[in-house]
Design a protein around this motif. Structure first.
Motif, PDB file in Angstrom:
ATOM      1  N   LYS A   1      -0.974  -2.946  -9.815  1.00  0.00           N
ATOM      2  CA  LYS A   1       0.415  -4.578 -10.726  1.00  0.00           C
ATOM      3  C   LYS A   1       1.841  -3.674 -10.105  1.00  0.00           C
ATOM      4  CE  LYS A   1      -1.825  -3.005 -15.051  1.00  0.00           C
ATOM      5  NZ  LYS A   1      -1.327  -2.498 -16.018  1.00  0.00           N
ATOM      6  N   ALA A   2       2.346  -2.590  -9.196  1.00  0.00           N
ATOM      7  CA  ALA A   2       4.120  -2.472  -8.401  1.00  0.00           C
ATOM      8  C   ALA A   2       3.469  -3.507  -7.350  1.00  0.00           C
ATOM      9  CB  ALA A   2       3.923  -1.212  -8.138  1.00  0.00           C
ATOM     10  N   ASP A   3       2.135  -3.717  -6.884  1.00  0.00           N
ATOM     11  CA  ASP A   3       1.811  -4.878  -5.577  1.00  0.00           C
ATOM     12  C   ASP A   3       1.836  -3.764  -4.569  1.00  0.00           C
ATOM     13  OD1 ASP A   3       1.505  -7.007  -3.904  1.00  0.00           O
ATOM     14  OD2 ASP A   3       3.468  -6.816  -3.354  1.00  0.00           O
ATOM     15  N   ARG A   4       1.118  -2.813  -4.743  1.00  0.00           N
ATOM     16  CA  ARG A   4       1.245  -1.655  -3.645  1.00  0.00           C
ATOM     17  C   ARG A   4      -0.786  -1.072  -4.222  1.00  0.00           C
ATOM     18  NH1 ARG A   4       5.335  -3.534  -2.514  1.00  0.00           N
ATOM     19  NH2 ARG A   4       6.958  -2.108  -1.939  1.00  0.00           N
ATOM     20  N   LEU A   5      -0.946  -0.334  -3.069  1.00  0.00           N
ATOM     21  CA  LEU A   5      -2.440   0.024  -3.105  1.00  0.00           C
ATOM     22  C   LEU A   5      -2.619   1.135  -2.874  1.00  0.00           C
ATOM     23  CD1 LEU A   5      -5.448  -0.744  -1.651  1.00  0.00           C
ATOM     24  CD2 LEU A   5      -4.822   0.024   0.250  1.00  0.00           C
ATOM     25  N   PHE A   6      -2.957   2.354  -3.603  1.00  0.00           N
ATOM     26  CA  PHE A   6      -3.520   3.492  -3.754  1.00  0.00           C
ATOM     27  C   PHE A   6      -5.122   3.857  -2.983  1.00  0.00           C
ATOM     28  CE2 PHE A   6      -5.078   7.630  -6.140  1.00  0.00           C
ATOM     29  CZ  PHE A   6      -5.104   8.388  -5.007  1.00  0.00           C
ATOM     30  N   PRO A   7      -5.494   3.653  -1.770  1.00  0.00           N
ATOM     31  CA  PRO A   7      -7.117   3.257  -1.206  1.00  0.00           C
ATOM     32  C   PRO A   7      -7.489   4.603  -1.907  1.00  0.00           C
ATOM     33  CG  PRO A   7      -5.316   4.998   0.305  1.00  0.00           C
ATOM     34  CD  PRO A   7      -4.471   4.846  -0.819  1.00  0.00           C
ATOM     35  N   LEU A   8      -7.453   5.143  -2.380  1.00  0.00           N
ATOM     36  CA  LEU A   8      -8.836   6.633  -2.685  1.00  0.00           C
ATOM     37  C   LEU A   8      -9.367   5.647  -2.887  1.00  0.00           C
ATOM     38  CD1 LEU A   8      -9.468   9.315  -1.667  1.00  0.00           C
ATOM     39  CD2 LEU A   8      -9.218  10.145  -4.182  1.00  0.00           C
TER      40      LEU A   8
ATOM     41  N   VAL B   1       1.111  11.226  -5.412  1.00  0.00           N
ATOM     42  CA  VAL B   1       0.217  10.600  -3.865  1.00  0.00           C
ATOM     43  C   VAL B   1       1.244   9.774  -3.607  1.00  0.00           C
ATOM     44  CG1 VAL B   1      -1.350  11.246  -5.771  1.00  0.00           C
ATOM     45  CG2 VAL B   1      -0.518   8.819  -5.676  1.00  0.00           C
ATOM     46  N   LYS B   2       0.605   8.975  -2.044  1.00  0.00           N
ATOM     47  CA  LYS B   2       1.697   7.930  -1.246  1.00  0.00           C
ATOM     48  C   LYS B   2       0.229   7.071  -1.625  1.00  0.00           C
ATOM     49  CE  LYS B   2       1.132  11.153   2.637  1.00  0.00           C
ATOM     50  NZ  LYS B   2       0.291  11.424   4.399  1.00  0.00           N
ATOM     51  N   LEU B   3       1.550   5.956  -1.993  1.00  0.00           N
ATOM     52  CA  LEU B   3       0.719   4.165  -1.725  1.00  0.00           C
ATOM     53  C   LEU B   3       1.041   3.428  -0.591  1.00  0.00           C
ATOM     54  CD1 LEU B   3       2.556   3.445  -5.250  1.00  0.00           C
ATOM     55  CD2 LEU B   3       0.244   4.101  -5.201  1.00  0.00           C
ATOM     56  N   PHE B   4       0.863   2.496  -0.673  1.00  0.00           N
ATOM     57  CA  PHE B   4       0.293   1.721   0.533  1.00  0.00           C
ATOM     58  C   PHE B   4       1.052  -0.071  -0.046  1.00  0.00           C
ATOM     59  CE2 PHE B   4      -1.256   5.571   1.681  1.00  0.00           C
ATOM     60  CZ  PHE B   4      -1.378   5.692   3.162  1.00  0.00           C
ATOM     61  N   PRO B   5       1.552  -0.886   1.400  1.00  0.00           N
ATOM     62  CA  PRO B   5       1.382  -1.825   0.529  1.00  0.00           C
ATOM     63  C   PRO B   5       0.618  -2.709   0.147  1.00  0.00           C
ATOM     64  CG  PRO B   5       3.193  -1.475   2.763  1.00  0.00           C
ATOM     65  CD  PRO B   5       2.381   0.026   2.210  1.00  0.00           C
ATOM     66  N   ARG B   6      -0.289  -3.490  -0.390  1.00  0.00           N
ATOM     67  CA  ARG B   6      -1.600  -4.388  -0.758  1.00  0.00           C
ATOM     68  C   ARG B   6      -1.354  -4.983   0.493  1.00  0.00           C
ATOM     69  NH1 ARG B   6      -2.600  -7.052  -6.112  1.00  0.00           N
ATOM     70  NH2 ARG B   6      -3.977  -6.714  -4.734  1.00  0.00           N
ATOM     71  N   PRO B   7      -2.634  -4.795   1.005  1.00  0.00           N
ATOM     72  CA  PRO B   7      -3.318  -5.949   1.625  1.00  0.00           C
ATOM     73  C   PRO B   7      -3.209  -7.357   1.556  1.00  0.00           C
ATOM     74  CG  PRO B   7      -5.091  -4.768   2.313  1.00  0.00           C
ATOM     75  CD  PRO B   7      -4.144  -4.176   0.612  1.00  0.00           C
ATOM     76  N   ARG B   8      -2.579  -8.688   2.638  1.00  0.00           N
ATOM     77  CA  ARG B   8      -2.491  -9.734   2.106  1.00  0.00           C
ATOM     78  C   ARG B   8      -4.210 -10.496   2.298  1.00  0.00           C
ATOM     79  NH1 ARG B   8       0.616  -9.112  -1.315  1.00  0.00           N
ATOM     80  NH2 ARG B   8       3.256  -7.819  -0.838  1.00  0.00           N
ATOM     81  N   ALA B   9      -4.726  -9.645   3.494  1.00  0.00           N
ATOM     82  CA  ALA B   9      -6.217 -10.762   3.339  1.00  0.00           C
ATOM     83  C   ALA B   9      -7.073  -9.186   3.982  1.00  0.00           C
ATOM     84  CB  ALA B   9      -5.490 -11.116   5.083  1.00  0.00           C
ATOM     85  N   VAL B  10      -8.589  -9.701   3.843  1.00  0.00           N
ATOM     86  CA  VAL B  10      -9.358  -8.476   3.181  1.00  0.00           C
ATOM     87  C   VAL B  10     -10.701  -9.487   3.738  1.00  0.00           C
ATOM     88  CG1 VAL B  10     -10.436  -6.824   2.420  1.00  0.00           C
ATOM     89  CG2 VAL B  10      -8.007  -6.920   1.947  1.00  0.00           C
ATOM     90  N   GLU B  11     -11.362  -8.951   4.318  1.00  0.00           N
ATOM     91  CA  GLU B  11     -12.078 -10.111   4.747  1.00  0.00           C
ATOM     92  C   GLU B  11     -13.520  -8.791   4.879  1.00  0.00           C
ATOM     93  OE1 GLU B  11     -13.012 -12.807   4.975  1.00  0.00           O
ATOM     94  OE2 GLU B  11     -10.730 -12.728   5.285  1.00  0.00           O
ATOM     95  N   THR B  12     -14.484  -8.956   4.714  1.00  0.00           N
ATOM     96  CA  THR B  12     -16.059  -8.054   4.449  1.00  0.00           C
ATOM     97  C   THR B  12     -16.916  -8.565   4.758  1.00  0.00           C
ATOM     98  OG1 THR B  12     -14.878  -7.142   2.431  1.00  0.00           O
ATOM     99  CG2 THR B  12     -17.085  -6.607   2.473  1.00  0.00           C
TER     100      THR B  12
END
Length: 474
Positions: A131-138, A218-229
Motif C-alpha cells: 500500500k505504501a508502494d514498497r516491498l517486504f520480501p519475506l 523490518v526493512k522495506l524495498f522499492p517495489r519492482p516495476r517488472a516481474v517475470e516468472t
C-alpha cells in the motif's frame, strides 16, 4: 531443567495468570485449546492447562514477571506453523500466544522501514508494504497464517532469500520482553548504529528461549516495476546451478527466486491437488521455478528470454515457458507451494531441512539419494527447495504399499545418514525451520562446542529460572 519446571503449573496459579489478560483471553476449554497443541505435520501433540492471549506489551510483561516469580514455564506461540515442535508445550507449560499483538505501528516509506508487532500475519505485513508502494520480501508457503514474531524467532528463510536474505537480514530493530519482565527497546530504524554489541541478533532464531519478541522494525524495498516468472525443465541439478550463475550474470534484473523441484513431487501434486496443471508440455526429471524482477519497467522479459535461449544452446535447459500473465505466474507458484501437502497422500514422509553450499547441491543430492535408497529399498527421495541459497528440503516418501508406522520409525536412522552427508559438504542440519524439539539432541553433535557453551551461558544469564520454552534448542 529441574523437575519442578517439567510439571504443569498448580491450579491455584491459573486465576492469577487469567487475571492479567481477562477470562476471555485465558483459554482453558480442551476443545478450544486443541488447535494450539498440534503441529501441522502431525508429528507433535502437546498438553497445557491454559493459553494466554495478551493484548499489549504491558500484559506480556506482567505474565513474564509472574511466571518468573513462580517458576512457571511458558511456551511462546505465533501462528503455530513451525515444523520442529518449538511452539508446542510438551510438559503442561502455559502457552503464550502473541496473535493479539497484531498492529502495524508504522510504515515509513521514506526510511524504507515498517514497525510491526509480533502477531502481525506475514501476508498482512506484505500488503501494508505494498500500500505504501514498497516491498517486504519475506515470503513462504505459510505466509497466510505465520506471524512476524514467529518468523523472527525461527529466523525464517523462504523463497526470496537468494536476493534479500533471510529473516535476520531484514531486521533493523527489536522490542523484546525478557524473562524477568524487563523490556529491551531497540526499535531503531538505523542502518548504521555502532554502539556496542548488536543484541537484536541474539533473539532472532532463538525460538523464544531467551526473550519474547513483541515488535520489530523490518526493512522495506522499492517495489519492482517488472516481474517475470519462468518454469524450466533442466537435465540435472548441476545444470540448474549453472543456469543460476548464468541468470545472475546475464538477466537485466535481480534473480529473486530460484527453486529446484524433482519431477516425482510434481506427479504427487498432479495426482492429489485440485487446480494443478503440468507446467510444461513434456515431462522432465528436474525443474527450476525462477523469478526475476527489475526496477525498470521495460526490457526484463526480453532479457530473460535471451538468457534462456543462450542456456538452451549450452545444454542447461530442455524446455521453458515464461508466464504470459499474472494468473499463470500465480499458478506456477501455487504448484510450488502445494508440494508439502501433496506428499501426505503418498504415506509417511521423513523430512530433512538442510543447506549446503550452492555448488555442492548436485553432489549432495546424488549421495543422499543413494544413501536413503540403500537403507530403505523402494523409498522415494523427494528433494525440492531454494537452490538459490543452497537450502534443500530433502524429503523421503515411504515405498509404495509400505507400513507407514514402520517407515516413520526409521526417521532418526534416515536423517542421520542424510546429515552425515550434509556435514561432509560443510552444510547445516537446519536451514530455515530451526531446532525446536525435533533436532535438539542433534545440535551438540554438529555445533562447535565453544559456540554451544556460549549459547548455554546466554540462556543461563537471560533466563536463570528456565521459564522460556524449556526443552527447546538446548
Amino acid at each position: 531443567m529441574n523437575e519442578q519446571l517439567r510439571r504443569a503449573p498448580s491450579p491455584d496459579l491459573l486465576p492469577r495468570f487469567a487475571a492479567i489478560v481477562g477470562d476471555r483471553y485465558a483459554i482453558t476449554d480442551p476443545v478450544a485449546l486443541e488447535p494450539y497443541l498440534n503441529e501441522g505435520r502431525g508429528i507433535f501433540h502437546g498438553r497445557t492447562s491454559m493459553l494466554l492471549r495478551p493484548g499489549s506489551v504491558g500484559e506480556v510483561q506482567a505474565i513474564l514477571r509472574l511466571a518468573n516469580e513462580t517458576k512457571t514455564p511458558l511456551v511462546p506461540q505465533g501462528g503455530n506453523t513451525g515444523l520442529v515442535g518449538g511452539q508446542i508445550p510438551f510438559d503442561g507449560e502455559l502457552i503464550l500466544s502473541l496473535t493479539r499483538l497484531d498492529r502495524i505501528r508504522e510504515v515509513d516509506a521514506s526510511s524504507n522501514t515498517m514497525t510491526c508487532e509480533a502477531g502481525v500475519v506475514l501476508v498482512k505485513a506484505q500488503e501494508a508494504a505494498a500500500k505504501a508502494d514498497r516491498l517486504f520480501p519475506l515470503s513462504l508457503g505459510a505466509e497466510g497464517s505465520c506471524t512476524i514474531g514467529g518468523n523472527l524467532s525461527t529466523n525464517a528463510g523462504g523463497t526470496s532469500a537468494v536476493a534479500y536474505g533471510i529473516a535476520r537480514d531484514l531486521v533493523l530493530g527489536l522490542e523484546v520482553v525478557l524473562a524477568d519482565g524487563r523490556i529491551m527497546n531497540l526499535l531503531s530504524k538505523l542502518k548504521k548504529n555502532n554502539t556496542g554489541y548488536d543484541l537484536r541478533h541474539i533473539f532472532v532464531g532463538a525460538e523464544g528461549t531467551l526473550g519474547i519478541i513483541t515488535a520489530a522494525v523490518v526493512k522495506l524495498f522499492p517495489r519492482p516495476r517488472a516481474v517475470e516468472t519462468a518454469f524450466i525443465g533442466v537435465p540435472s541439478p548441476a545444470a540448474a546451478v549453472n543456469l543460476l550463475n548464468l541468470a545472475q550474470a546475464r538477466v537485466g534484473g535481480t534473480v529473486t527466486s530460484f527453486e529446484l523441484i524433482v519431477r516425482d513431487v510434481i506427479e504427487f501434486a498432479l495426482k492429489h491437488t485440485h487446480g494443478v496443471r503440468d507446467p510444461l508440455a513434456s515431462k522432465h526429471r528436474w525443474y527450476v521455478l525462477m523469478e526475476v524482477s527489475s526496477q525498470h519497467g521495460d526490457g526484463l522479459r526480453e532479457s530473460l528470454e535471451q538468457m534462456l535461449a543462450d542456456a538452451s544452446k549450452q545444454g542447461l535447459i530442455e524446455d521453458a515457458t515464461v508466464a504470459a500473465s499474472i494468473d499463470q505466474a500465480k499458478a506456477f507458484w501455487h504448484l510450488r507451494h502445494v508440494l508439502p501437502e501433496a506428499q501426505k497422500p503418498e504415506g509417511g514422509s521423513i523430512k530433512a531441512d538442510v543447506s549446503v553450499p550452492v555448488a555442492a547441491v548436485p553432489r549432495f543430492l546424488e549421495e543422499a539419494s543413494a544413501a536413503v535408497k540403500a537403507l530403505v529399498p523402494g523409498c522415494r527421495p523427494i528433494p525440492f527447495g531454494h537452490l538459490g541459497d543452497g537450502n534443500v528440503h530433502f524429503n523421503v516418501s515411504q515405498p509404495v504399499g509400505a507400513d507407514t508406522a514402520q517407515f516413520l520409525a526409521r526417521w532418526g536412522e534416515i536423517n542421520d545418514a542424510v546429515n552425515k552427508i550434509v556435514l561432509k559438504h560443510h552444510g547445516s542440519i537446519s536451514a530455515e525451520h530451526g531446532i525446536g524439539k525435533l533436532k535438539r539432541e542433534l545440535l551438540p553433535k554438529v555445533k562447535d562446542p565453544v559456540a554451544l557453551e556460549l549459547m548455554r551461558g546466554l540462556k543461563r544469564m537471560l533466563d536463570p529460572n528456565g521459564i522460556l520454552n524449556p526443552g527447546k534448542v538446548l
